[in-house]
Design a protein around this motif. Sequence first.
Motif, PDB file in Angstrom:
ATOM      1  N   GLU A 176       0.856  -1.182   0.000  1.00 57.47           N
ATOM      2  CA  GLU A 176       0.000   0.000   0.000  1.00 57.47           C
ATOM      3  C   GLU A 176       0.889   1.228   0.000  1.00 57.47           C
ATOM      4  N   LEU A 177       0.797   2.022  -1.064  1.00 56.91           N
ATOM      5  CA  LEU A 177       1.547   3.271  -1.165  1.00 56.91           C
ATOM      6  C   LEU A 177       0.674   4.380  -0.603  1.00 56.91           C
ATOM      7  N   LEU A 178       1.101   4.933   0.508  1.00 51.58           N
ATOM      8  CA  LEU A 178       0.320   5.926   1.237  1.00 51.58           C
ATOM      9  C   LEU A 178       0.661   7.340   0.762  1.00 51.58           C
ATOM     10  N   PRO A 179      -0.267   8.292   0.930  1.00 54.00           N
ATOM     11  CA  PRO A 179      -0.034   9.658   0.439  1.00 54.00           C
ATOM     12  C   PRO A 179       1.071  10.421   1.168  1.00 54.00           C
ATOM     13  N   ASN A 180       1.521   9.939   2.316  1.00 54.13           N
ATOM     14  CA  ASN A 180       2.561  10.643   3.069  1.00 54.13           C
ATOM     15  C   ASN A 180       3.975  10.159   2.740  1.00 54.13           C
ATOM     16  N   GLY A 181       4.120   9.369   1.648  1.00 56.36           N
ATOM     17  CA  GLY A 181       5.446   8.883   1.275  1.00 56.36           C
ATOM     18  C   GLY A 181       5.861   7.632   2.017  1.00 56.36           C
ATOM     19  N   ARG A 182       4.944   7.013   2.725  1.00 56.23           N
ATOM     20  CA  ARG A 182       5.202   5.761   3.449  1.00 56.23           C
ATOM     21  C   ARG A 182       4.532   4.613   2.696  1.00 56.23           C
ATOM     22  N   TYR A 183       5.034   3.412   2.922  1.00 58.75           N
ATOM     23  CA  TYR A 183       4.372   2.235   2.383  1.00 58.75           C
ATOM     24  C   TYR A 183       4.202   1.212   3.491  1.00 58.75           C
ATOM     25  N   ASP A 184       3.243   0.323   3.288  1.00 63.83           N
ATOM     26  CA  ASP A 184       2.955  -0.750   4.241  1.00 63.83           C
ATOM     27  C   ASP A 184       2.802  -2.022   3.420  1.00 63.83           C
ATOM     28  N   GLU A 185       3.676  -2.978   3.647  1.00 70.74           N
ATOM     29  CA  GLU A 185       3.646  -4.229   2.879  1.00 70.74           C
ATOM     30  C   GLU A 185       3.139  -5.357   3.753  1.00 70.74           C
ATOM     31  N   ALA A 186       2.143  -6.064   3.258  1.00 69.20           N
ATOM     32  CA  ALA A 186       1.618  -7.252   3.927  1.00 69.20           C
ATOM     33  C   ALA A 186       2.051  -8.476   3.131  1.00 69.20           C
ATOM     34  N   ARG A 187       2.311  -9.576   3.857  1.00 64.96           N
ATOM     35  CA  ARG A 187       2.687 -10.843   3.215  1.00 64.96           C
ATOM     36  C   ARG A 187       1.832 -11.948   3.807  1.00 64.96           C
ATOM     37  N   GLY A 188       1.016 -12.533   2.964  1.00 65.88           N
ATOM     38  CA  GLY A 188       0.127 -13.588   3.446  1.00 65.88           C
ATOM     39  C   GLY A 188      -0.798 -13.053   4.523  1.00 65.88           C
ATOM     40  N   ARG A 189      -0.822 -13.735   5.649  1.00 63.06           N
ATOM     41  CA  ARG A 189      -1.665 -13.299   6.778  1.00 63.06           C
ATOM     42  C   ARG A 189      -0.976 -12.273   7.671  1.00 63.06           C
ATOM     43  N   ARG A 190       0.274 -11.990   7.371  1.00 63.54           N
ATOM     44  CA  ARG A 190       1.047 -11.052   8.191  1.00 63.54           C
ATOM     45  C   ARG A 190       0.867  -9.627   7.679  1.00 63.54           C
ATOM     46  N   SER A 191      -0.002  -8.869   8.329  1.00 65.75           N
ATOM     47  CA  SER A 191      -0.177  -7.462   7.946  1.00 65.75           C
ATOM     48  C   SER A 191       1.010  -6.666   8.457  1.00 65.75           C
ATOM     49  N   SER A 192       1.347  -5.605   7.744  1.00 64.66           N
ATOM     50  CA  SER A 192       2.469  -4.732   8.114  1.00 64.66           C
ATOM     51  C   SER A 192       3.766  -5.523   8.331  1.00 64.66           C
ATOM     52  N   ALA A 193       4.047  -6.445   7.427  1.00 59.54           N
ATOM     53  CA  ALA A 193       5.288  -7.225   7.512  1.00 59.54           C
ATOM     54  C   ALA A 193       6.501  -6.311   7.337  1.00 59.54           C
ATOM     55  N   TYR A 194       6.373  -5.353   6.424  1.00 56.95           N
ATOM     56  CA  TYR A 194       7.434  -4.374   6.198  1.00 56.95           C
ATOM     57  C   TYR A 194       6.795  -3.014   6.027  1.00 56.95           C
ATOM     58  N   GLN A 195       7.462  -2.005   6.580  1.00 56.64           N
ATOM     59  CA  GLN A 195       7.010  -0.626   6.434  1.00 56.64           C
ATOM     60  C   GLN A 195       8.222   0.247   6.193  1.00 56.64           C
ATOM     61  N   GLY A 196       8.010   1.372   5.521  1.00 54.70           N
ATOM     62  CA  GLY A 196       9.112   2.283   5.282  1.00 54.70           C
ATOM     63  C   GLY A 196       8.679   3.451   4.430  1.00 54.70           C
ATOM     64  N   ASN A 197       9.675   4.096   3.851  1.00 55.88           N
ATOM     65  CA  ASN A 197       9.445   5.265   2.990  1.00 55.88           C
ATOM     66  C   ASN A 197       9.665   4.879   1.535  1.00 55.88           C
TER      67      ASN A 197
END
Length: 124
Positions: A65-86
Amino acid sequence: MRRAARSFAVPVVACAIALTAVTTSVALSASAQPKSTSAPQETSNMNAHPYLGMWVTADGHIRHELLPNGRYDEARGRRSSAYQGNYTVNGDHIDYVDDTGFTADGDFVDGVLYHAGMVLFREL
């Protein structure tokens, strides 16, 4: 010699005050100007960027998910927010830096995101 040094101190202070006043005036007049509504090349105004939103692999396992504030949130399988960053977008290229410092990149081609060997499609 002291008199010469003192005579220079007043003009220097006066110049510093005048420069501060001019700088403040320019900053205020620039902030009063209307903002451009054209789509930016970089993510400085993310609200207008066409690549915002959810990008998923065909099997739905990876979701960016590419967010409007320049951050992203990556989910993998059932693991939400597995990776986050800019992230930053320049043209059709995206650079990621996750919160641990890991970097990756990708490219948008004909409405598809190619990233780290994965193919992600826009979720509508």
